[in-house]
Design a protein around this motif. Structure first.
Motif, mmCIF file in Angstrom:
data_model
loop_
_atom_site.group_PDB
_atom_site.id
_atom_site.type_symbol
_atom_site.label_atom_id
_atom_site.label_comp_id
_atom_site.label_asym_id
_atom_site.label_seq_id
_atom_site.Cartn_x
_atom_site.Cartn_y
_atom_site.Cartn_z
ATOM 1 N N LEU A 9 0.815 -1.214 0.000
ATOM 2 C CA LEU A 9 0.000 0.000 0.000
ATOM 3 C C LEU A 9 0.851 1.267 0.000
ATOM 4 O O LEU A 9 0.335 2.358 -0.166
ATOM 5 N N GLY A 15 0.400 6.629 -1.038
ATOM 6 C CA GLY A 15 0.471 5.248 -1.498
ATOM 7 C C GLY A 15 1.624 5.066 -2.457
ATOM 8 O O GLY A 15 2.726 5.538 -2.214
ATOM 9 N N LYS A 40 -2.992 -5.767 -5.130
ATOM 10 C CA LYS A 40 -3.517 -4.471 -4.704
ATOM 11 C C LYS A 40 -2.384 -3.477 -4.499
ATOM 12 O O LYS A 40 -1.230 -3.845 -4.289
ATOM 13 N N LYS A 42 -2.096 1.103 -3.314
ATOM 14 C CA LYS A 42 -2.841 2.308 -2.950
ATOM 15 C C LYS A 42 -2.339 3.435 -3.841
ATOM 16 O O LYS A 42 -1.147 3.663 -3.964
ATOM 17 N N LEU A 44 -2.985 7.359 -4.164
ATOM 18 C CA LEU A 44 -3.517 8.422 -3.329
ATOM 19 C C LEU A 44 -4.267 7.759 -2.177
ATOM 20 O O LEU A 44 -3.717 6.904 -1.516
ATOM 21 N N LYS A 45 -5.495 8.100 -1.911
ATOM 22 C CA LYS A 45 -6.185 7.524 -0.748
ATOM 23 C C LYS A 45 -6.905 6.220 -1.056
ATOM 24 O O LYS A 45 -7.428 5.584 -0.156
ATOM 25 N N ASP A 46 -6.944 5.817 -2.306
ATOM 26 C CA ASP A 46 -7.770 4.671 -2.702
ATOM 27 C C ASP A 46 -6.971 3.388 -2.874
ATOM 28 O O ASP A 46 -5.976 3.357 -3.603
ATOM 29 N N THR A 47 -7.425 2.323 -2.224
ATOM 30 C CA THR A 47 -6.861 1.005 -2.478
ATOM 31 C C THR A 47 -7.418 0.527 -3.811
ATOM 32 O O THR A 47 -8.620 0.587 -4.050
ATOM 33 N N THR A 48 -6.519 0.088 -4.686
ATOM 34 C CA THR A 48 -6.884 -0.319 -6.035
ATOM 35 C C THR A 48 -6.424 -1.750 -6.266
ATOM 36 O O THR A 48 -5.308 -2.106 -5.904
ATOM 37 N N SER A 72 -22.359 1.395 -8.907
ATOM 38 C CA SER A 72 -22.019 2.696 -9.479
ATOM 39 C C SER A 72 -22.827 3.788 -8.786
ATOM 40 O O SER A 72 -23.943 3.542 -8.337
#
Length: 82
Positions: A9, A15, A40, A42, A44-48, A72
């Motif tokens: 992360l 991230g 996975k 991260k 910026l602030k989003d886990t992707t 959505s």
């Protein structure tokens, strides 16, 4: 039991965004080699979660594995149809 994909992360908030932006292709290829087709990070602030290859993506597209109902935002559902 739900399995969490492997990965890193990176630093808080940022991230691994800087590494990804520097060279997205190499970033993705290196992590796919290290972690496999689903991993996975991260950004910026989003886990992707990344899905590499048709087998990994077909698992994601299989409705038996993921629920997409109301996945959505409402404005997007209105534009694209839920």
């Amino acid at each position: 039991m739900t399995q969490v994909p492997p990965g890193s992360l990176g630093a808080p908030f940022v991230g691994e965004a800087l590494k990804f932006l520097k060279d997205p292709f190499t970033f993705t290829l290196e992590r796919t080699r290290k972690h496999g087709p689903v991993w996975k990070t991260k950004i910026l602030k989003d886990t992707t979660v990344f899905f590499a290859g048709p087998k990994a993506f077909s698992f994601f597209m299989d409705e038996a594995n993921f629920t997409r109902e109301n996945g959505s935002p409402k404005f997007l559902q209105e534009i694209l149809d839920p």
